[in-house]
Write an enzyme that holds these catalytic residues in place. Structure first.
Site, PDB file in Angstrom:
ATOM      1  N   LYS C  78      -0.198   8.854   1.436  1.00 62.55           N
ATOM      2  CA  LYS C  78       0.682   7.980   0.651  1.00 62.55           C
ATOM      3  C   LYS C  78       1.008   6.755   1.487  1.00 62.55           C
ATOM      4  O   LYS C  78       1.310   6.887   2.690  1.00 62.55           O
ATOM      5  CB  LYS C  78       1.955   8.739   0.257  1.00 62.55           C
ATOM      6  CG  LYS C  78       2.851   7.987  -0.716  1.00 62.55           C
ATOM      7  CD  LYS C  78       4.052   8.828  -1.156  1.00 62.55           C
ATOM      8  CE  LYS C  78       4.911   8.097  -2.179  1.00 62.55           C
ATOM      9  NZ  LYS C  78       6.061   8.920  -2.627  1.00 62.55           N
ATOM     10  N   SER C 156       6.869   9.066  -7.475  1.00 63.29           N
ATOM     11  CA  SER C 156       6.234   7.888  -6.911  1.00 63.29           C
ATOM     12  C   SER C 156       4.901   8.180  -6.208  1.00 63.29           C
ATOM     13  O   SER C 156       4.152   7.250  -5.920  1.00 63.29           O
ATOM     14  CB  SER C 156       7.178   7.239  -5.910  1.00 63.29           C
ATOM     15  OG  SER C 156       7.408   8.109  -4.809  1.00 63.29           O
ATOM     16  N   SER C 180       9.537  12.946  -6.413  1.00 61.62           N
ATOM     17  CA  SER C 180       8.318  12.136  -6.284  1.00 61.62           C
ATOM     18  C   SER C 180       7.078  12.894  -5.850  1.00 61.62           C
ATOM     19  O   SER C 180       5.981  12.333  -5.850  1.00 61.62           O
ATOM     20  CB  SER C 180       8.556  10.983  -5.309  1.00 61.62           C
ATOM     21  OG  SER C 180       9.252   9.955  -5.951  1.00 61.62           O
TER      22      SER C 180
END
Lengths: 500, 95, 491
Positions: C78, C156, C180
């Site tokens: 990420k 996210s 997330s």
């Protein structure tokens, strides 16, 4: 032991008398190798941005980890201030934007400081003392440095200081004159230097003060205060207070009101001026720093910190006066700086050993010698105790020679001059220069007899009551002895023999 | 509690956002929607409840007072939009 | 030979150990898949050269018998984990030009374990979002589609889950502040584990809300999750909130035996607004666990409905302060200035340009709730609610070992469908409470919606009891037998 008294300081206005109210926030850099929340060095005067870690520059994802030594120093300082130590404290974020504040917030302690209320006693002119309350002491980060005048179009930012540990020591609004504020600041500096939690170096910025000043009619509630930021010497603090108080009185007497604001002191002009105020009022949005957990320690940690404290100046002063019989002024001057107090104690140690006399019998004399002779001579050559060519041991040797009448007081001054210049031992100098005084009564009596015989007219004058001629005889003896006669002994012999 | 244009302007100023005047009104509306929604917390009686600042329930771990970092000016400045003579450079601040 | 990209971490590990496949081949397959799936927009930065170099190192380790569980496994990172000398953007224009000179602890742990980074995964800007539409680098598309309609992958960690679901990487790192990791896992039929707060170091992870952010793995199976967590977790002296407890062998916890374990069913997670099929799946999950020998216990978490508004005070407040460092001085974007612009104008222009609408909205909310006069009414109130919400869980865990809930109140939705911020926030209604309490939770794919989209169930556990969470998740995964895959339309 001392009653609180105050030298009343009043500003005489056109409409009457005004009293001033002063509180100080002292920012003192904690003596530590590394910063409060990072492993970067705290060294002063390094190349720009060389003592900076990614944490200090607030790179994304960087996190603070606390330096235990800064905690210990804050606790020691709290103990030296006789203050309450909080076993639970916490760090908050103080949010504001500035170029030299990389995180966009300063990590400080707002709601739960590490040290609570305490007090210190300050010495004022004329042996008066006053107790000043301490509101709190907390740990916080220093900011970096913005330099505005080195580049035509940029402000330059150096983060070497960013994250250095500071103790903010907040007083109560207990001071009523510039003198009290100066004495308080000096006292705090002395304390910090004694315990080694801050070097107290105001020129390098390791200590600075924000000064809160207001004025009021005697007996009325506090007036609106102005805060004068970042004042960096005792003298400037006193000047700033004096100027600011008079400025406020002028405004009030003209029917105006005081705006609560932040001001700067301009040492060149001796004035305070308003900092260009933004239309926006500060709103620091303090909240507990979620990157940190509560700061906690136990009684054992506090006890250890307490045991690490040296004798503090107040205790030393009491001992110098009470046990050694020093005049209060001498004692206060000596304990005012850690270096002079320790030097004096060292001197006394050697002196007692060398003379075999009890400390209380010689301490007063030794303190006088140190304060007037030694300091005077050092001063003359632009030196201080820390770089004195004369060690405490050598000083004691010299004093011992005076105390056992080997040399006269005036000869001692010459010897000291020589010692400061050459660093030689006093005995060597006395020997080489032949400064030993003659105290042998027999030799001096013979000398006196001879001089009286040679000057019958003056003997007669004395016996007719013109005792002033005694000086003439002393002078003759000193001349005859080439200055080495012990004047006390000479006086005694002359007095007896001249009476007839 | 409802925010108006002036409040939006004040908050934007605190947070350092340049917000065009015509955006103030719509932004006030968006913020009010959210604030009205979170307002429901006022229904809960929280008297005497200790505020939670961290879910971790131990005390701070302390570091030793050792210099372990720094001396990396190039790395520190490597991403700077502007730097001069080893300093970060920002538009001139007029004091 | 099966497609290498189809292998799970466990399968790939075993084949690598047996030298049936090489890390280089596995990595090349991942790179090919990544390059063939650009239509998903799952990556902000691809790092194929670095990946191959790391794969070669992994092969050396494998040859020397020095391999760890993740050695040679391709992972997507990420884009809020700082990676040394590889651009790290956090999905923001603000950090578009940012190349960290340092490595996050979580990724450093993975590399030490031998994992291979294939690229930096797209994400909602600064992890603020539940749809991955707030990324400056464009929305990520869910590999699952509804006919021809593009769906969001959740957020996210949208790029991370897309990389897992599209069979690009074997594992991906995610971060979970309010859901997330778990919510996007549910939207894509993948497994997402948010560990206990303090389990994984936050050092080098771009902060959103410090008291909530926690890194965790995204994988295709529960076993993979256990393996990858073991390689990510650990005490870190550089993170003061990191907790110093030993890391167990999580894979060993997957015994398949949950007899006698007590499973809590919180009544407050029932809602008339929740679609019937999600309620039905939850019931099904209960049954699976009961059949496996667990005991189902009804529990109450009375402050559940206040969790979301509490979160939307706490998280923006912390974010408003955490994101103050993005000021154009030391790194990242700086606005082009007009002659005579001062420092303040530089700040205001830089921050207005550098941040997107949702980030600005949240910073504004956060600034407001901390500001003078409102702190007590909002921030302090929320902190107290947080205590009550955490207490609810503590009481529940006196009676039960884990808690079973749906992961999300809805399956993946169409790109551009949710324009109202609060409607978007409701995606996290089931995940936020455990985040506020700092507790571990996992989302396991459990079934399909009537439209054929994946749905997840969530298992929450006690602090630092990821083992029980994983054990129950493993059993449920076996029972659910979720094998559905999205059709490959993106190549």
């Amino acid at each position: 032991m001392n009653k609180d008294m105050s030298n009343k300081y009043i500003i005489k206005g056109a409409t009457g008398d005004w009293e001033i109210v002063v509180g100080l926030e002292i920012h003192a850099q904690v003596t530590s190798n590394a910063k409060l929340f990072s492993g970067a060095s705290t060294e002063f005067g390094s190349e720009p941005n060389s003592n900076v870690s990614l944490v200090d520059a607030a790179f994304p994802g960087m996190l603070p980890v606390i330096n235990g030594e800064c905690v210990r120093q804050a606790v020691r300082t709290g103990l030296a201030l006789g203050a309450e130590i909080n076993k639970f404290s916490r760090f908050d974020r103080k949010n504001y934007f500035y170029a030299d504040l990389p995180q966009g917030y300063q990590i400080s302690q707002f709601a739960h400081p590490i040290v609570g209320e305490g007090e210190v006693v300050v010495e004022l002119e004329g042996g008066i003392t006053k107790t000043i309350g301490i509101e709190r002491l907390h740990l916080e980060q220093d900011a970096g440095k913005s330099i505005h005048d080195q580049h035509p179009s940029f402000t330059l930012v150096d983060l070497n200081r960013s994250g250095v540990a500071l103790m903010e020591i907040v007083s109560k609004p207990d001071m009523r004159s510039p003198e009290e504020a100066g004495a308080y600041l000096r006292k705090i500096r002395t304390l910090l230097r004694y315990i080694g939690s801050c070097d107290g170096n105001m020129e390098q910025g390791s200590m600075r003060a924000d000064v809160n000043v207001s004025v009021r009619r005697s007996g009325e509630p506090f007036g609106t205060r102005c805060e004068i930021k970042n004042v960096n010497s005792v003298r400037f603090v006193m000047q700033a207070i004096d100027y600011e108080a008079r400025r406020q009185v002028d405004i009030l007497e003209d029917g105006g009101t005081i705006d609560q604001e932040t001001r700067l002191f301009d040492p060149g002009k001796g004035e305070t001026r308003s900092m260009r105020s933004k239309e926006e009022a500060h709103d620091y949005r303090y909240f507990p720093d979620p990157d940190l957990l509560p700061l906690e320690f136990d009684d054992a940690f506090i006890d250890e910190a307490r045991e690490s404290l040296p004798e503090l100046p107040d205790a030393k002063l009491a001992r110098f006066v009470g046990e050694w019989g020093l005049p209060a002024y001498n004692a206060a001057t000596l304990v005012g700086e850690k270096e002079s107090a320790l030097w004096f104690e060292d001197l006394m140690g050697h002196l007692v050993k060398q003379t075999g006399k009890p400390a209380e019998a010689i301490a007063s004399r030794a303190s006088n010698w140190m304060l007037s002779d030694l300091f005077g001579h050092l001063n003359k050559v632009g030196k201080s105790l820390t770089d004195s060519p004369v060690s405490a041991e050598q000083g004691a040797k010299l004093l011992a020679l005076v105390l056992d009448d080997t040399i006269s007081g005036s000869a001692a001054k010459d010897v000291l001059d020589d010692m400061i210049e050459t660093g030689r031992d006093p005995a060597v100098i006395v020997e080489e220069k032949g400064l030993k005084q003659v105290s042998d009564t027999g030799a001096l009596e013979a000398m006196v007899d001879k001089i009286m015989e040679a000057n019958p007219a003056q003997v007669a004058q004395f016996r007719e009551g013109k005792t002033k001629v005694l000086g003439f005889f002393v002078g003759q003896v000193m001349k005859e002895s080439r200055g080495q006669a012990n004047p006390a002994v000479v006086n005694k012999i002359l007095a007896e023999k001249l009476k007839g | 509690m409802s925010v108006d244009k002036a409040t939006v302007k004040r908050i934007a100023n605190l947070a350092r956002f340049r917000i065009e005047d015509e955006r103030l009104e719509p932004l006030a509306g968006e913020l009010n929607n959210i604030l009205d929604w979170i307002e429901q917390l006022s229904q809960v009686d929280t008297d005497g409840v200790k505020p939670m600042t961290s879910v971790v329930d131990h005390a701070l771990h302390w570091r030793a007072d050792e210099v372990t970092d720094g001396g990396k000016r190039d790395a520190i400045l490597s991403n700077a939009p502007a730097s001069e003579f080893g300093f970060f450079a920002v538009p001139k601040v007029i004091e | 030979m099966t497609d290498l990209t189809d292998l799970t971490i466990a399968e790939a590990r075993d084949k690598l150990a047996a030298r049936e496949i090489s890390a280089r081949d596995l990595t090349k397959a991942a790179i090919d898949a990544m390059e063939g799936a650009r239509a998903l927009n799952a990556f902000v930065t691809e790092t194929p050269d670095r990946a191959l170099a790391m794969a070669d190192e992994a092969d050396k380790r494998l040859a020397s018998g020095d391999a760890q569980p993740m050695t040679g496994i391709p992972v997507a990172v990420k884009d809020l984990f700082c990676t040394k000398d590889v651009r790290t953007t956090a999905g923001s224009h603000m950090l578009e030009p940012f190349t960290p000179p340092y490595e996050s602890t979580v990724t450093a742990n993975l590399w030490a374990n031998g994992a291979v980074m294939i690229g930096k995964a797209n994400m909602d800007e600064f992890a603020m979002g539940s749809s991955n539409e707030s990324s400056y680098f464009g929305a990520v598309k869910n590999p699952w589609r509804l006919g021809d309609t593009d769906l969001v992958p959740g957020g996210s960690s949208g790029g991370s889950v897309a990389a897992i679901a599209a069979r690009i990487a074997q594992g991906a790192t995610g971060s979970d502040t309010g859901g997330s990791i778990r919510q996007p896992a549910a939207f894509t039929g993948t497994v997402g584990l948010k560990p206990t707060y303090g389990r994984c170091s936050r050092y080098g992870m771009v902060a959103f809300a410090s008291s909530l952010d926690q890194a965790g793995p995204l994988t295709r199976t529960v076993r993979d999750s256990a393996i990858m967590l073991g390689a990510m977790a650990g005490y870190d002296a550089k993170d003061s909130t990191s907790v110093d407890t030993p890391i167990p062998d999580y894979e060993k916890a997957l015994t398949g035996d949950i007899r006698g374990l007590k499973i809590g069913i919180p009544k407050e997670y029932h809602s008339d607004d929740t679609p019937k099929e999600i309620e039905a799946l939850w019931q099904q999950g209960k049954e699976w666990l009961r059949e496996a020998g667990a005991e189902i216990v009804d529990i109450s978490l009375p402050h559940t409905r206040f969790a979301l508004p509490t979160y939307y005070i706490v998280a923006p407040a912390e974010a408003s302060s955490n994101l103050a460092r993005y000021d154009g001085v030391r790194y990242g974007h700086r606005a082009t200035l007009e002659k005579g612009d001062d420092l303040n104008e530089m700040y205001e222009a830089t921050r207005a340009e550098g941040f997107g609408a949702e980030v600005i909205r949240r910073i504004m909310i956060g600034t407001y709730v901390l500001s003078a006069g409102y702190y007590d009414a909002y921030y302090l109130k929320a902190q107290k609610l947080r205590t009550l919400i955490a207490d609810d869980f503590h009481k529940a865990y006196e009676k039960v070992d884990v808690i079973l809930t749906p992961t999300t109140p809805n399956p993946a939705f169409a790109v551009g469908a949710k324009l109202d911020p609060i409607a978007m926030y409701y995606n996290d209604v089931f995940t936020v409470p455990a985040s506020l309490a700092g507790l571990p939770g996992i989302s396991v794919p459990a079934g399909l919606s009537s439209d054929g989209l994946p749905l997840g169930l969530q298992i929450l556990g006690r602090a630092f009891d990821e083992e029980t969470v994983l054990k129950v998740a493993d059993v449920m995964e076996q029972a659910a037998g979720f094998t559905a895959r999205p059709g490959v339309w993106w190549k």
